[in-house]
Design a protein around this motif. Structure first.
Motif, PDB file in Angstrom:
ATOM      1  N   PRO A 283       0.805  -1.223   0.000  1.00  3.66           N
ATOM      2  CA  PRO A 283       0.000   0.000   0.000  1.00  3.66           C
ATOM      3  C   PRO A 283       0.836   1.271   0.000  1.00  3.66           C
ATOM      4  N   SER A 284       0.308   2.312  -0.633  1.00  6.06           N
ATOM      5  CA  SER A 284       0.838   3.646  -0.373  1.00  6.06           C
ATOM      6  C   SER A 284       0.637   3.932   1.112  1.00  6.06           C
ATOM      7  N   LEU A 285       1.684   4.424   1.760  1.00  7.78           N
ATOM      8  CA  LEU A 285       1.619   4.696   3.201  1.00  7.78           C
ATOM      9  C   LEU A 285       1.404   6.173   3.491  1.00  7.78           C
ATOM     10  N   PHE A 286       1.497   7.018   2.475  1.00  8.93           N
ATOM     11  CA  PHE A 286       1.174   8.441   2.605  1.00  8.93           C
ATOM     12  C   PHE A 286       1.950   9.096   3.749  1.00  8.93           C
ATOM     13  N   VAL A 287       3.240   8.753   3.878  1.00 11.01           N
ATOM     14  CA  VAL A 287       4.029   9.314   4.975  1.00 11.01           C
ATOM     15  C   VAL A 287       4.304  10.798   4.781  1.00 11.01           C
ATOM     16  N   GLY A 288       4.075  11.308   3.580  1.00  9.39           N
ATOM     17  CA  GLY A 288       4.267  12.732   3.343  1.00  9.39           C
ATOM     18  C   GLY A 288       3.146  13.600   3.866  1.00  9.39           C
ATOM     19  N   TYR A 289       2.101  12.998   4.423  1.00 16.96           N
ATOM     20  CA  TYR A 289       0.940  13.761   4.862  1.00 16.96           C
ATOM     21  C   TYR A 289       0.847  13.890   6.377  1.00 16.96           C
ATOM     22  N   ALA A 290       1.876  13.473   7.100  1.00 18.03           N
ATOM     23  CA  ALA A 290       1.827  13.558   8.561  1.00 18.03           C
ATOM     24  C   ALA A 290       3.226  13.831   9.095  1.00 18.03           C
ATOM     25  N   ASP A 291       3.337  14.798   9.956  1.00 16.88           N
ATOM     26  CA  ASP A 291       4.626  15.109  10.567  1.00 16.88           C
ATOM     27  C   ASP A 291       5.181  13.878  11.281  1.00 16.88           C
ATOM     28  N   GLY A 292       6.444  13.587  11.014  1.00 16.92           N
ATOM     29  CA  GLY A 292       7.114  12.495  11.692  1.00 16.92           C
ATOM     30  C   GLY A 292       6.852  11.122  11.117  1.00 16.92           C
ATOM     31  N   ALA A 293       5.958  10.998  10.133  1.00 17.55           N
ATOM     32  CA  ALA A 293       5.634   9.675   9.593  1.00 17.55           C
ATOM     33  C   ALA A 293       6.817   9.023   8.866  1.00 17.55           C
ATOM     34  N   PRO A 294       7.622   9.760   8.079  1.00 16.76           N
ATOM     35  CA  PRO A 294       8.790   9.097   7.480  1.00 16.76           C
ATOM     36  C   PRO A 294       9.725   8.518   8.546  1.00 16.76           C
ATOM     37  N   GLU A 295       9.896   9.247   9.631  1.00 13.57           N
ATOM     38  CA  GLU A 295      10.744   8.757  10.721  1.00 13.57           C
ATOM     39  C   GLU A 295      10.121   7.534  11.385  1.00 13.57           C
ATOM     40  N   ARG A 296       8.798   7.525  11.520  1.00  5.43           N
ATOM     41  CA  ARG A 296       8.138   6.355  12.110  1.00  5.43           C
ATOM     42  C   ARG A 296       8.279   5.132  11.211  1.00  5.43           C
ATOM     43  N   LEU A 297       8.233   5.336   9.900  1.00  4.10           N
ATOM     44  CA  LEU A 297       8.455   4.214   8.995  1.00  4.10           C
ATOM     45  C   LEU A 297       9.886   3.698   9.129  1.00  4.10           C
ATOM     46  N   ALA A 298      10.848   4.615   9.226  1.00  2.00           N
ATOM     47  CA  ALA A 298      12.237   4.190   9.430  1.00  2.00           C
ATOM     48  C   ALA A 298      12.379   3.410  10.730  1.00  2.00           C
ATOM     49  N   ASP A 299      11.718   3.855  11.778  1.00  3.69           N
ATOM     50  CA  ASP A 299      11.790   3.141  13.056  1.00  3.69           C
ATOM     51  C   ASP A 299      11.118   1.775  12.969  1.00  3.69           C
ATOM     52  N   ALA A 300      10.062   1.668  12.165  1.00  2.00           N
ATOM     53  CA  ALA A 300       9.418   0.371  11.975  1.00  2.00           C
ATOM     54  C   ALA A 300      10.381  -0.609  11.306  1.00  2.00           C
ATOM     55  N   VAL A 301      11.141  -0.122  10.336  1.00  2.00           N
ATOM     56  CA  VAL A 301      12.157  -0.970   9.701  1.00  2.00           C
ATOM     57  C   VAL A 301      13.187  -1.417  10.732  1.00  2.00           C
ATOM     58  N   LEU A 302      13.631  -0.491  11.586  1.00  6.39           N
ATOM     59  CA  LEU A 302      14.592  -0.850  12.632  1.00  6.39           C
ATOM     60  C   LEU A 302      14.007  -1.892  13.578  1.00  6.39           C
ATOM     61  N   THR A 303      12.723  -1.769  13.895  1.00 10.86           N
ATOM     62  CA  THR A 303      12.073  -2.751  14.768  1.00 10.86           C
ATOM     63  C   THR A 303      12.175  -4.150  14.182  1.00 10.86           C
ATOM     64  N   HIS A 304      11.928  -4.273  12.886  1.00 12.53           N
ATOM     65  CA  HIS A 304      11.995  -5.594  12.261  1.00 12.53           C
ATOM     66  C   HIS A 304      13.431  -6.066  12.089  1.00 12.53           C
ATOM     67  N   LEU A 305      14.338  -5.164  11.845  1.00 13.63           N
ATOM     68  CA  LEU A 305      15.741  -5.578  11.789  1.00 13.63           C
ATOM     69  C   LEU A 305      16.201  -6.129  13.130  1.00 13.63           C
ATOM     70  N   ALA A 306      15.782  -5.491  14.210  1.00 12.25           N
ATOM     71  CA  ALA A 306      16.188  -5.943  15.550  1.00 12.25           C
ATOM     72  C   ALA A 306      15.650  -7.337  15.835  1.00 12.25           C
ATOM     73  N   ARG A 307      14.479  -7.668  15.325  1.00 12.41           N
ATOM     74  CA  ARG A 307      13.895  -8.985  15.559  1.00 12.41           C
ATOM     75  C   ARG A 307      14.664 -10.094  14.862  1.00 12.41           C
ATOM     76  N   ARG A 308      15.408  -9.748  13.821  1.00  9.77           N
ATOM     77  CA  ARG A 308      16.103 -10.750  13.030  1.00  9.77           C
ATOM     78  C   ARG A 308      17.554 -10.925  13.421  1.00  9.77           C
ATOM     79  N   ARG A 309      17.993 -10.210  14.447  1.00 10.91           N
ATOM     80  CA  ARG A 309      19.382 -10.346  14.866  1.00 10.91           C
ATOM     81  C   ARG A 309      19.565 -11.571  15.747  1.00 10.91           C
TER      82      ARG A 309
END
Length: 305
Positions: A279-305
């Protein structure tokens, strides 16, 4: 961004998956590249059906804009099952890329738009009147989707032809009443991104009405949408949480989820689609959403270590 032959010198290596028609990603997705780089993550933009890609070389493979999959769903699902560290997971992709999942959600008590399914080889008689939406069970970007007023003979003929065209191609057609509240209220998409405790609500947007008439066979990758920021109501949040709670395998495996709602005849929110694949996540329409998406990626990376 690096190409997939370069060393990332020990940094986590993440693929953002797209299609050949969008080799640089959707512009909205690109907003997360800077925050990811700032967090020490090397992101590569990779086309899903590029035979030269070694998917095992990535610490995480994130589906973003492979929007050409609908006409090649079986191939796409088979590919997803071969990719290690895919998010969202391949079994979720297989389930979510066929909109018959709506029947399962409805059976679980989720308020959904009533849907009639027309299998290939089955005859379909249109309802006596009213406005209806016809689309294939496997589709993306509102392609092969039309709106019909079945009180008029011309639209009835076009609707029958649309269903026949889909079924003759071996596709399942879905027929839904057109909920006219979308013409005024629009559609609300609620975006959830992974966090330490599972998917957390990030933001919401409003999509304006898109369907103005019958399907005319457009071949664009996706239809343009009118998007605005929106605040989600308590009722919408509650329905979205109920939807996510019944995702097969549980919601904690998800990197992202988009829950698309519109007001039903009684004004209460009902599910149009649950978007878990690309899906389009529309992170450009909410303050801080690009950073939250980046943090979500980090969350999943941490689970795979």
């Amino acid at each position: 961004m690096t190409n997939h032959h370069q060393s990332t010198r020990g940094r986590p290596r993440v693929a953002f998956v797209t299609c050949a028609e969008l080799p640089d990603l959707d512009p909205d997705d690109r907003l997360a590249l800077g925050p990811l780089a700032a967090r020490g993550v090397a992101v590569e933009i990779v086309v899903w059906d590029d035979p030269a890609v070694d998917w095992s070389g990535y610490d995480l493979v994130v589906l973003r804009s492979p929007w050409d999959y609908a006409r090649r769903r079986d191939e796409f699902v088979a590919w997803a099952r071969t990719v290690p560290a895919l998010v969202n997971p391949a079994d979720v992709v297989a389930w979510n890329t066929d909109k018959r999942y709506l029947s399962e959600l409805a059976a679980a008590g989720v308020p959904t738009v009533p849907t009639q399914w027309v299998e290939p080889g089955r005859a379909w008689t249109p309802p006596a009147g009213g406005e209806y939406v016809i689309k294939p069970a496997v589709s993306a970007g509102s392609r092969d989707t039309g709106r019909y007023d079945l009180t008029g003979p011309e639209h009835r003929e076009l609707a029958v032809a649309h269903v026949r065209r889909l079924c003759d191609a071996g596709r399942v057609a879905m027929v839904q009443p057109y909920l006219d509240a979308v013409d005024t209220a629009g559609e609300t998409a609620l975006l959830f991104l992974a966090g330490p405790g599972g998917p957390a609500f990030s933001h919401a947007i409003r999509k304006g009405p898109m369907l103005t008439g019958p399907d005319l066979g457009e071949v664009a990758l996706y239809k343009e949408e009118r998007i605005d920021a929106r605040s989600a109501t308590t009722e919408q949040r509650a329905v979205a949480e109920k939807v996510l709670a019944v995702v097969p395998g549980g919601p904690d495996r998800l990197l992202y989820a988009r829950v698309d709602l519109i007001p039903g005849p009684d004004g209460e929110p009902v599910l149009v689609e649950l978007e878990l694949t690309e899906p389009s996540l529309f992170v450009g329409y909410a303050d801080g959403a690009p950073e939250r998406l980046a943090d979500a990626v980090l969350t999943h990376l941490a689970r795979r270590r």
